[in-house]
Design a protein around this motif. Structure first.
Motif: not given
Length: 372
Positions: A142-151
């Motif tokens: 359930g990875l938060n893709e948008e959040s990790i892309k931003e990081r």
């Protein structure tokens, strides 16, 4: 923001005092001594430093002037600048006439130590952020893709790029520390690659590659990793992950390639999942089989024959794809001897290597034995 800590100030003092036989004081941006060759002066207010901070320039204090300034001693005090601002003061104890030639050198040394510390902190911060991102990408559901892309964007890395996961595990004979190993490996990774350390102390590289990049094109990179690692590591690579969600699968493929490959070919340098895809799949099926006795017939081959000749024959049969002439030549035996051995394998196991289904079951049994 406090740029100079007590620890950093004392490091500046110790470095410069090794070169100059003079006492050195380092003051923060409030004029308080936070580093000194005279430990009793720590946390005292330094009058000369206050003048430097007020004027924004160097201040010399000779003996006569020191008498008029409470708690002061003769010396030269210079501003420590970082990012175009004064962040502290460094002072050299002694008569100005005697130490003036060294003043700028001490100032430069202090600013260099500060800059090195800042760069090191940035490198460490980047390494920690990369490790955190890598661990999330290969382990979390359930990875938060948008959040990790931003990081990842903070590091200038685009996670949309296709990647292959490479895993580096230390062998039992590796004495190099994880930090030293990852520093060596970091020089080989590209700007678009991600590198991190897992909770199991594996080094994981999410290598950005071209969609059509072949195993052969990846091999030189793996050879460089092996060289900088000192050769005493196990390296595995997974299949191409076209998106973020596929990275976890590529990671476990790389780990399984190491697990199976290192048992089957312990002298190999690295293990590509695509080279061991069948073996990994069969080994997983064999391990998932609840009734392990289902493969016990393989042990009959281990107990029979001189020096494991039946096992060697089965291995050669698999390796040469069932071509009898090649098998006989590789074993240096006559074809009639080969036929006798194949018949002996069938009698002992009730599995005929010349039958494709039986051969697959024999191979599964062999894999289960080899990786156990």
């Amino acid at each position: 923001m406090q740029f100079i800590t007590y620890e950093l100030a004392q490091e500046i003092v110790e470095r410069t005092m090794k070169i100059l036989n003079r006492n050195i004081n380092v003051m923060n941006d409030e004029g308080v001594i936070i580093g000194s060759g005279d430990s009793e002066r720590i946390n005292q207010l330094h009058a000369g430093a206050l003048l430097v901070l007020k004027k924004g320039e160097s201040v010399e204090i000779d003996s006569s002037r020191a008498v008029r300034m409470k708690g002061s001693r003769p010396g030269i005090n210079l501003p420590i600048r970082f990012s175009n601002q004064i962040v502290g003061v460094v002072g050299i104890t002694g008569e100005p006439e005697q130490i003036r030639n060294y003043a700028q050198l001490v100032k430069m040394a202090a600013e260099l130590v500060l800059e090195q510390s800042f760069l090191l902190e940035r490198v460490q911060w980047k390494q920690m952020l990369q490790s955190e991102i890598v661990n999330q990408l290969i382990s979390e559901e359930g990875l938060n893709e948008e959040s990790i892309k931003e990081r990842a964007g903070f590091l200038g890395i685009n996670l949309e790029h296709p990647r292959i996961v490479i895993v580096i595990e230390k062998s039992d004979y590796t004495e190099i520390s994880n930090q030293k190993l990852i520093r060596s490996v970091q020089y080989e990774v590209g700007k678009t690659d991600l590198i991190g350390i897992t909770f199991n102390n594996e080094i994981v590289i999410l290598k950005a590659v071209a969609v059509k990049e072949s195993k052969g094109e990846l091999t030189p990179f793996l050879k460089r990793l092996l060289k900088v690692s000192g050769g005493k590591v196990l390296i595995g690579s997974g299949s191409l992950a076209g998106n973020i969600k596929e990275l976890k699968s590529s990671f476990y493929q790389a780990k399984r390639a190491i697990m199976v490959g290192s048992k089957l070919l312990p002298d190999a340098s690295f293990y590509h999942y695509e080279d061991y895809q069948l073996e990994v799949t069969l080994a997983k099926l064999a391990q998932d089989e609840e009734d392990k006795s289902a493969f016990s017939y393989y042990h009959k081959l281990l107990d029979q024959g001189k020096k494991g000749e039946l096992i060697h024959t089965l291995e050669a049969y698999i390796r040469e794809g069932g071509e009898l002439n090649k098998i006989a030549d590789s074993l240096f035996i006559h074809r009639n001897t080969l036929r006798y051995r194949l018949e002996k394998i069938r009698e002992l196991t009730n599995k005929d290597p010349r039958n494709i289904k039986d051969l697959i079951e024999l191979y599964m049994a062999k894999l289960l034995h080899d990786i156990s």
